[in-house]
Every structure is written in structure tokens, then in C-alpha cells.
Scaffold this motif. Sequence first.
Motif, PDB file in Angstrom:
ATOM      1  N   THR A 111       0.844  -1.194   0.000  1.00  0.00           N
ATOM      2  CA  THR A 111       0.000   0.000   0.000  1.00  0.00           C
ATOM      3  C   THR A 111       0.882   1.248   0.000  1.00  0.00           C
ATOM      4  OG1 THR A 111      -0.052   0.159   2.410  1.00  0.00           O
ATOM      5  CG2 THR A 111      -1.781  -1.208   1.347  1.00  0.00           C
ATOM      6  N   VAL A 112       0.261   2.391  -0.228  1.00  0.00           N
ATOM      7  CA  VAL A 112       0.977   3.664  -0.185  1.00  0.00           C
ATOM      8  C   VAL A 112       1.653   3.834   1.171  1.00  0.00           C
ATOM      9  CG1 VAL A 112       0.684   6.178  -0.195  1.00  0.00           C
ATOM     10  CG2 VAL A 112      -0.455   4.785  -1.934  1.00  0.00           C
ATOM     11  N   GLN A 113       0.924   3.534   2.250  1.00  0.00           N
ATOM     12  CA  GLN A 113       1.471   3.688   3.595  1.00  0.00           C
ATOM     13  C   GLN A 113       2.644   2.737   3.835  1.00  0.00           C
ATOM     14  OE1 GLN A 113       0.838   6.121   5.625  1.00  0.00           O
ATOM     15  NE2 GLN A 113       2.299   5.374   7.131  1.00  0.00           N
ATOM     16  N   GLU A 114       2.517   1.484   3.397  1.00  0.00           N
ATOM     17  CA  GLU A 114       3.607   0.525   3.562  1.00  0.00           C
ATOM     18  C   GLU A 114       4.846   0.981   2.791  1.00  0.00           C
ATOM     19  OE1 GLU A 114       1.504  -3.811   4.199  1.00  0.00           O
ATOM     20  OE2 GLU A 114       1.465  -2.953   2.187  1.00  0.00           O
ATOM     21  N   PHE A 115       4.641   1.498   1.594  1.00  0.00           N
ATOM     22  CA  PHE A 115       5.763   1.980   0.783  1.00  0.00           C
ATOM     23  C   PHE A 115       6.457   3.141   1.496  1.00  0.00           C
ATOM     24  CE2 PHE A 115       7.900   4.169  -2.673  1.00  0.00           C
ATOM     25  CZ  PHE A 115       8.439   3.115  -3.408  1.00  0.00           C
ATOM     26  N   LYS A 120      11.021   5.256   4.481  1.00  0.00           N
ATOM     27  CA  LYS A 120      11.488   6.006   5.649  1.00  0.00           C
ATOM     28  C   LYS A 120      12.558   5.216   6.392  1.00  0.00           C
ATOM     29  CE  LYS A 120       9.816   8.313   9.802  1.00  0.00           C
ATOM     30  NZ  LYS A 120       8.650   8.607  10.638  1.00  0.00           N
ATOM     31  N   MET A 121      12.361   3.887   6.497  1.00  0.00           N
ATOM     32  CA  MET A 121      13.357   3.048   7.168  1.00  0.00           C
ATOM     33  C   MET A 121      14.674   3.035   6.394  1.00  0.00           C
ATOM     34  SD  MET A 121      11.059  -0.124   8.496  1.00  0.00           S
ATOM     35  CE  MET A 121      12.413  -0.888   9.386  1.00  0.00           C
ATOM     36  N   LEU A 122      14.603   3.311   5.094  1.00  0.00           N
ATOM     37  CA  LEU A 122      15.806   3.387   4.265  1.00  0.00           C
ATOM     38  C   LEU A 122      16.410   4.796   4.277  1.00  0.00           C
ATOM     39  CD1 LEU A 122      14.551   1.287   1.238  1.00  0.00           C
ATOM     40  CD2 LEU A 122      16.263   0.595   2.930  1.00  0.00           C
ATOM     41  N   GLY A 123      15.785   5.706   5.017  1.00  0.00           N
ATOM     42  CA  GLY A 123      16.292   7.066   5.104  1.00  0.00           C
ATOM     43  C   GLY A 123      15.747   7.993   4.039  1.00  0.00           C
ATOM     44  N   LEU A 124      14.715   7.574   3.314  1.00  0.00           N
ATOM     45  CA  LEU A 124      14.116   8.378   2.255  1.00  0.00           C
ATOM     46  C   LEU A 124      12.714   8.782   2.685  1.00  0.00           C
ATOM     47  CD1 LEU A 124      15.233   6.130  -0.709  1.00  0.00           C
ATOM     48  CD2 LEU A 124      16.380   8.166   0.151  1.00  0.00           C
ATOM     49  N   TYR A 125      12.513  10.067   2.884  1.00  0.00           N
ATOM     50  CA  TYR A 125      11.249  10.556   3.396  1.00  0.00           C
ATOM     51  C   TYR A 125      10.413  11.108   2.245  1.00  0.00           C
ATOM     52  CZ  TYR A 125      13.635   9.952   7.778  1.00  0.00           C
ATOM     53  OH  TYR A 125      14.312   9.400   8.829  1.00  0.00           O
ATOM     54  N   LEU A 126       9.289  10.450   1.959  1.00  0.00           N
ATOM     55  CA  LEU A 126       8.396  10.846   0.874  1.00  0.00           C
ATOM     56  C   LEU A 126       7.064  11.291   1.458  1.00  0.00           C
ATOM     57  CD1 LEU A 126       8.940   7.783  -1.508  1.00  0.00           C
ATOM     58  CD2 LEU A 126       9.965  10.050  -1.747  1.00  0.00           C
ATOM     59  N   SER A 127       6.487  12.335   0.880  1.00  0.00           N
ATOM     60  CA  SER A 127       5.147  12.747   1.290  1.00  0.00           C
ATOM     61  C   SER A 127       4.134  11.765   0.702  1.00  0.00           C
ATOM     62  CB  SER A 127       4.854  14.160   0.787  1.00  0.00           C
ATOM     63  OG  SER A 127       4.725  14.146  -0.634  1.00  0.00           O
ATOM     64  N   VAL A 128       2.909  11.845   1.183  1.00  0.00           N
ATOM     65  CA  VAL A 128       1.853  11.001   0.629  1.00  0.00           C
ATOM     66  C   VAL A 128       1.684  11.317  -0.854  1.00  0.00           C
ATOM     67  CG1 VAL A 128      -0.626  10.488   0.708  1.00  0.00           C
ATOM     68  CG2 VAL A 128       0.658  10.718   2.836  1.00  0.00           C
ATOM     69  N   GLU A 130       3.886  12.585  -3.023  1.00  0.00           N
ATOM     70  CA  GLU A 130       5.016  12.060  -3.803  1.00  0.00           C
ATOM     71  C   GLU A 130       4.895  10.553  -4.003  1.00  0.00           C
ATOM     72  OE1 GLU A 130       8.798  14.901  -2.689  1.00  0.00           O
ATOM     73  OE2 GLU A 130       8.093  13.483  -1.167  1.00  0.00           O
ATOM     74  N   THR A 131       4.499   9.865  -2.936  1.00  0.00           N
ATOM     75  CA  THR A 131       4.367   8.409  -3.011  1.00  0.00           C
ATOM     76  C   THR A 131       3.246   8.014  -3.968  1.00  0.00           C
ATOM     77  OG1 THR A 131       5.133   8.259  -0.722  1.00  0.00           O
ATOM     78  CG2 THR A 131       4.088   6.301  -1.649  1.00  0.00           C
ATOM     79  N   GLU A 132       2.120   8.700  -3.865  1.00  0.00           N
ATOM     80  CA  GLU A 132       1.001   8.388  -4.757  1.00  0.00           C
ATOM     81  C   GLU A 132       1.356   8.677  -6.207  1.00  0.00           C
ATOM     82  OE1 GLU A 132      -2.455  10.344  -3.170  1.00  0.00           O
ATOM     83  OE2 GLU A 132      -2.722   8.793  -1.638  1.00  0.00           O
ATOM     84  N   ASP A 133       2.073   9.769  -6.465  1.00  0.00           N
ATOM     85  CA  ASP A 133       2.497  10.080  -7.829  1.00  0.00           C
ATOM     86  C   ASP A 133       3.418   8.993  -8.379  1.00  0.00           C
ATOM     87  OD1 ASP A 133       1.060  12.423  -7.961  1.00  0.00           O
ATOM     88  OD2 ASP A 133       2.779  13.739  -7.579  1.00  0.00           O
ATOM     89  N   MET A 134       4.281   8.476  -7.537  1.00  0.00           N
ATOM     90  CA  MET A 134       5.224   7.446  -7.951  1.00  0.00           C
ATOM     91  C   MET A 134       4.519   6.120  -8.222  1.00  0.00           C
ATOM     92  SD  MET A 134       8.563   6.054  -5.867  1.00  0.00           S
ATOM     93  CE  MET A 134       9.126   7.711  -5.530  1.00  0.00           C
ATOM     94  N   LEU A 135       3.543   5.788  -7.383  1.00  0.00           N
ATOM     95  CA  LEU A 135       2.907   4.478  -7.455  1.00  0.00           C
ATOM     96  C   LEU A 135       1.656   4.435  -8.331  1.00  0.00           C
ATOM     97  CD1 LEU A 135       3.132   3.347  -3.718  1.00  0.00           C
ATOM     98  CD2 LEU A 135       4.785   3.005  -5.561  1.00  0.00           C
ATOM     99  N   GLU A 143      -8.019  -0.161  -6.827  1.00  0.00           N
ATOM    100  CA  GLU A 143      -7.125  -0.646  -5.790  1.00  0.00           C
ATOM    101  C   GLU A 143      -5.859   0.196  -5.768  1.00  0.00           C
ATOM    102  OE1 GLU A 143      -6.406  -4.811  -5.767  1.00  0.00           O
ATOM    103  OE2 GLU A 143      -8.509  -5.296  -6.123  1.00  0.00           O
ATOM    104  N   ARG A 144      -5.516   0.716  -4.633  1.00  0.00           N
ATOM    105  CA  ARG A 144      -4.366   1.602  -4.482  1.00  0.00           C
ATOM    106  C   ARG A 144      -3.227   0.845  -3.819  1.00  0.00           C
ATOM    107  NH1 ARG A 144      -5.081   6.552  -5.250  1.00  0.00           N
ATOM    108  NH2 ARG A 144      -3.885   7.368  -3.510  1.00  0.00           N
ATOM    109  N   LYS A 145      -2.789  -0.245  -4.500  1.00  0.00           N
ATOM    110  CA  LYS A 145      -1.706  -1.054  -3.971  1.00  0.00           C
ATOM    111  C   LYS A 145      -0.976  -1.728  -5.125  1.00  0.00           C
ATOM    112  CE  LYS A 145      -5.115  -4.622  -2.899  1.00  0.00           C
ATOM    113  NZ  LYS A 145      -5.724  -5.385  -1.822  1.00  0.00           N
TER     114      LYS A 145
END
Length: 159
Positions: A111-115, A120-128, A130-135, A143-145
Motif C-alpha cells: 500500500t501507499v502507507q507501507e511503501f 522512511k526506514m531506508l532514510g528516504l522521506y516521501l510525502s503522501v 510524492e508516493t502516490e504520484d510514484m505508485l 485498488e491503491r496497492k
Amino acid sequence: MNRICCCCGERSKKDATAAMYDVREGFTTFDKNQDGLITVDEICQTFKEMEMPISTDDALMLLTEFDTNGDGKLDFNEFVAFMKKYIRTSGDNGSLSMFFHFDRDGDGYITVQEFRESMKMLGLYLSVAETEDMLSPFFKDDERKLCYDDFHILMQRFI
């Protein structure tokens, strides 16, 4: 911000610069003491923090594969080679391992949240956004996954 051209699948210079910035952020995450070099201990510690612990022997084997100058550490250029191979040439095994890390609840989808949490755990902070645009190019119907196949394609394009 869609990083990949929908017509040709190529990244713009701006996006290539952004991708290199992302790799730099990843390098900084591994380089715990910020000396510009990544050691076996730092590899182990980072993978443990990502909830993907590896043995010292596995970390040493990984480091040795990419340590082109033989100093027992990875510099930035060696880390870039590691990132490229891990995503592009390790085949399904590397992507599948990453997929399982990103699929936090184990339901077979990301999901967007899981991504966002995994990045974030990898040190890369994305906004919701930015993440939605990427995915979003990979979302099917309403389905948003992401399934594994789409995740694999996404990783190949961005790294």
C-alpha cells in the motif's frame, strides 16, 4: 511528480538527479559514522534496522563482491554498483526479498502507507503526494496497492 515519461519510459535529467540524490540518502543511511565508507558492521546494523538482519558472513560476502579497491569497505561509487545490481540483475530473488520487506502486513500487496514506511526506514522521506504520484501508474482499477510484478518494474525503473 511523475518521474517516468509515460511515452518512452525514460527519466528526465531532473529525475536522474533526483534518483542519484536518493542513492546518496541511502548511502548516508548505511554510513553510520559518516566517514564516507561503509563497513561490514554498518551493513549488518542497517539491515537489522530495516528488520532484515543478515549475518556477518553474508554482509562480508556482499561487501567483498562490490569492494573493487580491496580496502574492506564500500565507498559511494561501490555502493552505487551494489544498488544497481541488487535491483536490476539479481533477478527475482533480490526484488522478491525487497517486496517482502515493503509488504509490511504480508498480504501480498504494498500500500501507499507501507511503501512510505519502508522508504522512511531506508532514510528516504516521501510525502503522501510524492508516493502516490510514484505508485499511481501501477494501480489497477480502484485498488491503491502494488502487486509483486508492478513493484519489480518500479524498482527497475528507479534504481
